[in-house]
Design an enzyme around this catalytic site. Structure first.
Site, short mmCIF file in Angstrom:
data_model
loop_
_atom_site.label_atom_id
_atom_site.label_comp_id
_atom_site.label_asym_id
_atom_site.label_seq_id
_atom_site.Cartn_x
_atom_site.Cartn_y
_atom_site.Cartn_z
N SER A 1 36.57 27.94 18.78
CA SER A 1 37.38 28.88 18.00
C SER A 1 37.99 28.20 16.79
O SER A 1 38.28 27.00 16.80
CB SER A 1 38.50 29.47 18.86
OG SER A 1 37.97 30.22 19.92
N1 SAH Z 1 37.92 28.47 24.25
C1 SAH Z 1 36.67 28.06 23.62
C2 SAH Z 1 36.06 29.20 22.84
C3 SAH Z 1 34.58 29.23 23.02
S1 SAH Z 1 33.78 30.70 22.49
C4 SAH Z 1 36.85 26.81 22.79
O1 SAH Z 1 37.99 26.43 22.53
O2 SAH Z 1 35.86 26.19 22.41
C5 SAH Z 1 33.87 31.70 23.94
C6 SAH Z 1 33.20 31.18 25.18
O3 SAH Z 1 33.27 32.23 26.15
C7 SAH Z 1 31.73 30.81 25.06
O4 SAH Z 1 31.54 29.49 25.49
C8 SAH Z 1 31.02 31.81 25.98
O5 SAH Z 1 29.88 31.27 26.64
C9 SAH Z 1 32.12 32.16 26.98
N2 SAH Z 1 31.96 33.43 27.67
C10 SAH Z 1 31.40 34.59 27.22
N3 SAH Z 1 31.44 35.55 28.17
C11 SAH Z 1 32.05 34.99 29.26
C12 SAH Z 1 32.37 35.46 30.56
N4 SAH Z 1 32.09 36.70 30.95
N5 SAH Z 1 32.99 34.61 31.42
C13 SAH Z 1 33.30 33.34 31.04
N6 SAH Z 1 33.01 32.83 29.83
C14 SAH Z 1 32.38 33.64 28.95
#
Ligand code: SAH
Length: 217
Positions: free
Chosen positions: A66
């Site tokens: 993010s």
């Molecule tokens: N908090 C992360 C943001 C990553 S983007 C950071 O700081 O890097 C969001 C993430 O959510 C992705 O890695 C994606 O694979 C995950 N994601 C998407 N749908 C999801 C679900 N249903 N359960 C858990 N994770 C999920």
């Protein structure tokens, strides 16, 4: 200080915190962001400078770390009190997890993509961040670890997953970007002591979508 965190990195990070501070006034959150070596959450070390620009960045598997502004705003809305149990949905790079750890939260975080889960588990351990990383579906939450003081969703949700509200303590808060057209509206949902819900909106953001299917490696 952690290995591979030299003067250059610290200088870039100070500038990032300064820039974020123009909008986000939460000093605990700014302090936490100032302590997490964001460049170590981006796989390619050639992108050192970009790691400290206010941009989202690819982390593989079509996912992104993010944008720092988003991390700052979500962390601030969460109002973490030291020692609170926080559930994060979407571990991704682990950067937001590390920021929550720096705020003193006891973090349980769920990722639905196995390769990201495995890689980030190793990364956070290496950096000395103690969080519980689960491979699973965020729509179901983590009932074995419930209830939580706070819940933070870091992918764009179609709506508020009922399991996450169930696993929130009375007096607790859920922060979640909920789909509205092309992007999402950031919601806080407070579960009042009597169990009723209070919802507020906090502007538009763009996240990768929250998906139901687990992806194995
Ligand atoms: N908090 C992360 C943001 C990553 S983007 C950071 O700081 O890097 C969001 C993430 O959510 C992705 O890695 C994606 O694979 C995950 N994601 C998407 N749908 C999801 C679900 N249903 N359960 C858990 N994770 C999920």
């Amino acid at each position: 200080m952690k290995a591979n965190d030299g003067h250059l990195q610290q200088g870039l990070r100070r500038k990032l915190v300064e820039a974020l501070g123009r909008e986000v006034k939460d000093t605990a959150v700014l302090g936490a962001i100032g302590r997490v070596p964001r460049h170590l959450f981006i796989d390619d070390t050639a992108f050192l400078r970009q790691a400290y620009e206010d941009i989202a960045f690819p982390i593989g598997m079509g996912q992104t770390i993010s944008q720092p502004r988003t991390v700052a705003i979500q962390s601030s809305l969460l109002q973490v009190v030291k020692g609170e149990k926080v559930l994060e949905i979407g571990t991704g790079s682990g950067y937001q997890t590390a920021v929550l750890c720096e705020l003193g939260a006891r973090v349980v975080t769920i990722e639905r993509m196995k390769p990201l889960h495995v890689r980030t588990k190793a990364r956070l351990a290496e950096l000395g961040y103690k969080a519980t990383l689960l491979y699973g579906d965020g729509f179901a939450g983590a009932p074995a670890y419930a209830p939580f003081d706070k819940v933070l969703v870091t992918c764009g949700a179609p709506d508020v997953p009922p399991a996450l509200l169930d696993q929130l303590k009375p007096g607790g808060r859920l922060v979640i970007p909920v789909s509205a057209g092309q992007d999402q509206v950031m919601w806080t949902v407070d579960k009042q002591p009597d169990g009723s819900l209070l919802r507020r909106e906090h502007g538009r953001f763009r996240f990768v979508p929250m998906l139901t299917q687990k992806v194995a490696g």
